[in-house]
Structures are given as C-alpha cells and as structure tokens.
Design a protein around this motif. Structure first.
Motif, PDB file in Angstrom:
ATOM      1  N   GLU A   8       0.798  -1.227   0.000  1.00 36.27           N
ATOM      2  CA  GLU A   8       0.000   0.000   0.000  1.00 36.27           C
ATOM      3  C   GLU A   8       0.834   1.281   0.000  1.00 36.27           C
ATOM      4  N   LEU A   9       2.045   1.237   0.546  1.00 36.76           N
ATOM      5  CA  LEU A   9       2.838   2.465   0.699  1.00 36.76           C
ATOM      6  C   LEU A   9       3.830   2.705  -0.429  1.00 36.76           C
ATOM      7  N   PHE A  10       4.101   1.701  -1.228  1.00 33.90           N
ATOM      8  CA  PHE A  10       5.027   1.877  -2.353  1.00 33.90           C
ATOM      9  C   PHE A  10       4.219   2.095  -3.630  1.00 33.90           C
ATOM     10  N   THR A  11       3.660   3.280  -3.743  1.00 29.46           N
ATOM     11  CA  THR A  11       2.750   3.573  -4.850  1.00 29.46           C
ATOM     12  C   THR A  11       3.380   4.374  -5.973  1.00 29.46           C
ATOM     13  N   HIS A  12       4.511   5.030  -5.706  1.00 28.23           N
ATOM     14  CA  HIS A  12       5.137   5.852  -6.748  1.00 28.23           C
ATOM     15  C   HIS A  12       5.661   4.943  -7.860  1.00 28.23           C
ATOM     16  N   PRO A  13       5.385   5.282  -9.127  1.00 27.68           N
ATOM     17  CA  PRO A  13       5.796   4.426 -10.247  1.00 27.68           C
ATOM     18  C   PRO A  13       7.277   4.036 -10.241  1.00 27.68           C
ATOM     19  N   SER A  14       8.137   4.940  -9.781  1.00 29.92           N
ATOM     20  CA  SER A  14       9.569   4.633  -9.794  1.00 29.92           C
ATOM     21  C   SER A  14      10.019   3.884  -8.542  1.00 29.92           C
ATOM     22  N   HIS A  15       9.087   3.661  -7.608  1.00 34.68           N
ATOM     23  CA  HIS A  15       9.455   2.993  -6.353  1.00 34.68           C
ATOM     24  C   HIS A  15       8.693   1.692  -6.106  1.00 34.68           C
ATOM     25  N   THR A  16       7.868   1.276  -7.061  1.00 34.95           N
ATOM     26  CA  THR A  16       7.001   0.118  -6.816  1.00 34.95           C
ATOM     27  C   THR A  16       7.790  -1.166  -6.545  1.00 34.95           C
ATOM     28  N   MET A  17       9.013  -1.266  -7.065  1.00 36.85           N
ATOM     29  CA  MET A  17       9.818  -2.469  -6.849  1.00 36.85           C
ATOM     30  C   MET A  17      10.790  -2.322  -5.688  1.00 36.85           C
ATOM     31  N   ASP A  18      10.853  -1.127  -5.110  1.00 36.99           N
ATOM     32  CA  ASP A  18      11.817  -0.899  -4.027  1.00 36.99           C
ATOM     33  C   ASP A  18      11.467  -1.659  -2.757  1.00 36.99           C
ATOM     34  N   ASN A  19      10.182  -2.025  -2.600  1.00 37.44           N
ATOM     35  CA  ASN A  19       9.828  -2.804  -1.415  1.00 37.44           C
ATOM     36  C   ASN A  19      10.486  -4.183  -1.456  1.00 37.44           C
ATOM     37  N   ALA A  20      10.876  -4.616  -2.663  1.00 38.94           N
ATOM     38  CA  ALA A  20      11.621  -5.871  -2.793  1.00 38.94           C
ATOM     39  C   ALA A  20      13.122  -5.606  -2.713  1.00 38.94           C
ATOM     40  N   THR A  58       2.784   2.558  11.438  1.00 40.29           N
ATOM     41  CA  THR A  58       3.065   1.567  12.481  1.00 40.29           C
ATOM     42  C   THR A  58       2.730   2.138  13.862  1.00 40.29           C
ATOM     43  N   ILE A  59       3.119   3.395  14.089  1.00 38.46           N
ATOM     44  CA  ILE A  59       2.792   4.053  15.364  1.00 38.46           C
ATOM     45  C   ILE A  59       1.281   4.181  15.528  1.00 38.46           C
ATOM     46  N   ASP A  60       0.619   4.672  14.484  1.00 39.25           N
ATOM     47  CA  ASP A  60      -0.824   4.934  14.577  1.00 39.25           C
ATOM     48  C   ASP A  60      -1.654   3.654  14.646  1.00 39.25           C
ATOM     49  N   ASP A  61      -1.093   2.545  14.147  1.00 44.79           N
ATOM     50  CA  ASP A  61      -1.785   1.261  14.277  1.00 44.79           C
ATOM     51  C   ASP A  61      -1.324   0.520  15.531  1.00 44.79           C
ATOM     52  N   GLU A  62      -0.864   1.302  16.487  1.00 40.88           N
ATOM     53  CA  GLU A  62      -0.506   0.825  17.832  1.00 40.88           C
ATOM     54  C   GLU A  62       0.548  -0.262  17.825  1.00 40.88           C
ATOM     55  N   CYS A  63       1.404  -0.210  16.859  1.00 42.56           N
ATOM     56  CA  CYS A  63       2.714  -0.911  16.817  1.00 42.56           C
ATOM     57  C   CYS A  63       2.707  -2.435  17.017  1.00 42.56           C
ATOM     58  N   VAL A  64       2.066  -3.278  16.355  1.00 39.29           N
ATOM     59  CA  VAL A  64       0.844  -3.100  15.576  1.00 39.29           C
ATOM     60  C   VAL A  64      -0.149  -4.105  16.114  1.00 39.29           C
ATOM     61  N   LYS A  65      -1.413  -3.721  16.141  1.00 36.15           N
ATOM     62  CA  LYS A  65      -2.433  -4.590  16.732  1.00 36.15           C
ATOM     63  C   LYS A  65      -3.297  -5.293  15.694  1.00 36.15           C
ATOM     64  N   TRP A  66      -3.014  -5.073  14.415  1.00 35.17           N
ATOM     65  CA  TRP A  66      -3.817  -5.676  13.350  1.00 35.17           C
ATOM     66  C   TRP A  66      -2.921  -6.413  12.363  1.00 35.17           C
ATOM     67  N   PRO A  67      -3.444  -7.404  11.668  1.00 34.73           N
ATOM     68  CA  PRO A  67      -2.645  -8.138  10.694  1.00 34.73           C
ATOM     69  C   PRO A  67      -2.628  -7.485   9.306  1.00 34.73           C
ATOM     70  N   TYR A  68      -3.072  -6.243   9.250  1.00 36.86           N
ATOM     71  CA  TYR A  68      -3.077  -5.511   7.972  1.00 36.86           C
ATOM     72  C   TYR A  68      -3.005  -4.024   8.271  1.00 36.86           C
ATOM     73  N   ILE A  69      -2.467  -3.268   7.329  1.00 36.55           N
ATOM     74  CA  ILE A  69      -2.376  -1.816   7.497  1.00 36.55           C
ATOM     75  C   ILE A  69      -3.784  -1.221   7.458  1.00 36.55           C
ATOM     76  N   ARG A  70      -4.053  -0.289   8.359  1.00 39.99           N
ATOM     77  CA  ARG A  70      -5.390   0.324   8.429  1.00 39.99           C
ATOM     78  C   ARG A  70      -5.334   1.690   7.774  1.00 39.99           C
ATOM     79  N   LEU A  71      -5.864   1.761   6.580  1.00 37.26           N
ATOM     80  CA  LEU A  71      -5.837   3.014   5.824  1.00 37.26           C
ATOM     81  C   LEU A  71      -7.001   3.922   6.238  1.00 37.26           C
ATOM     82  N   GLY A  72      -6.768   5.229   6.162  1.00 33.15           N
ATOM     83  CA  GLY A  72      -7.817   6.181   6.468  1.00 33.15           C
ATOM     84  C   GLY A  72      -8.807   6.291   5.329  1.00 33.15           C
TER      85      GLY A  72
END
Length: 204
Positions: free
Chosen positions: A77-89, A189-203
């Motif tokens: 979800e956070l690697f959305t920029h076209p030039s950064h989509t593979m950087d998570n790998a 990570t901070i806002d999802d209470e470091c972390v209490k859910w098995p998935y990122i909680r988007l606004g």
C-alpha cells in the motif's frame, strides 16, 4: 646495461647469508603480524557473538505472524510511486529490519495519533505528488526525536582521518532512496498501535 645494475645490487657472495637472514627476519615479522591480526579478528567475532546486534529488534522472522502480515500489506500500500514500486523488494531486508525494531520496542511507547491524522496520512502517503517533507511535517516532536535516536544508520568515525562510515550503510541507503515510504511506514506503524492488526489500516 641492466646486467651491471643487477649484479651490483646483488652485492658480493659473502653478503648473501646476511641478505637471507634479513629476509627470514622480515618474513617472521610479517607472519607474526598476520597471526596477531587473525587473533584480533577472532576476538572481535567472539565479542560480536556475545553482544548480538539489536538494531533489528528481535528480528523480522521472530515477529508474530500477525505483525509479519501487517508489514506485507503495508509494503504494498505504501510503495505507490511508479519509480518505487519495486523498491519494497529491493530494500526488503532493510524495511523489515526497521519494522521489527519498531515492533520489538513498541515504538518507544509513542501514542497513536490515528484519529487526528490517519486520513491525511493515507492521502499523502498514497499520492504520487506529495514528497517526503510533507510526511516529515506530520511527525510530532517526540516522534522526530525517537526516530532520529532509533533508526539504525548512525554515523561513526572511520578508520582513516576525516572519513565517516555508516554503521548500517544499507539502512542509510534505504532511508535516502525511499525516505517518503520509510516515514509513512513509521507513522502508520505508530498509529496502528505498533501493531495490533494483521493488515495496514488506511484512512477513509
């Protein structure tokens, strides 16, 4: 010619035993230095084994499955920029290291600010136009201080005068190349209470 220089450099036959002794002495000294260096290296390795590197907390592989699953969804979800989509790998190990460190330390006890910033944070992090500075400005003073003190890329004095090396050079590279994504990962990570859910909680 060259033969004259060569013969004069060898000296008289009577000098040869002395030259041989000097060579043996130098060889012995070099061998001693090598052994000493090897012993020192062994001591450093033993010390490292006794003092494990805690930069990555207890390590990504030792996190509970729910936390690992959270990271997987955040990395998409956070690697959305076209030039950064593979950087998570490309920087998977470095991002996993920082995430594991945050989870292990419970984000330094920093409180979630999801109610006041999650919607804006989501929009900024998924926007291809917003840069890292906009994310950095969303950090509180306490979060800035904590991040600077805990992200594992401290500079240390190098062995040569005037040189500096990063304790975690790869971590520093990941931060500089993917600064926005790293900062977004940190705040989510901070806002999802470091972390209490098995998935990122988007606004919304």
């Amino acid at each position: 010619g060259s033969s004259i220089v060569l013969s004069s450099s060898l000296g008289r036959p009577s000098d040869l035993p002395t030259a041989t002794m000097q060579f043996r002495a130098i060889a012995a000294a070099l061998l001693g230095a090598a052994l000493f260096g090897s012993a020192n290296a062994a001591k450093l390795r033993a010390r490292a084994a006794q003092e494990p590197d805690t930069s990555c907390g207890k390590g990504f592989d030792n996190l509970v499955k729910g936390s690992q699953d959270y990271y997987r969804t955040a990395a998409v979800e956070l690697f959305t920029h076209p030039s950064h989509t593979m950087d998570n790998a490309t920087f998977e190990g470095e991002f996993e290291c920082w995430f594991a460190s945050m989870c292990t330390t419970k984000c330094g006890g920093l409180p979630s600010q999801a109610d006041s910033r999650k919607a804006k944070l989501t929009a900024m992090c998924q926007s291809v136009e917003a840069d890292w500075l906009k994310i950095w400005k969303m950090f509180s003073q306490e979060e800035i201080k904590w991040f600077k003190n805990n992200y594992p890329s401290d500079e240390v004095d190098g062995s040569e005068e005037g040189s500096e090396v990063h304790y975690k050079q790869a971590m520093e590279t990941a931060k500089e190349v993917n600064k926005k994504e790293l900062l977004c990962m940190t705040l989510f990570t901070i806002d999802d209470e470091c972390v209490k859910w098995p998935y990122i909680r988007l606004g919304k």
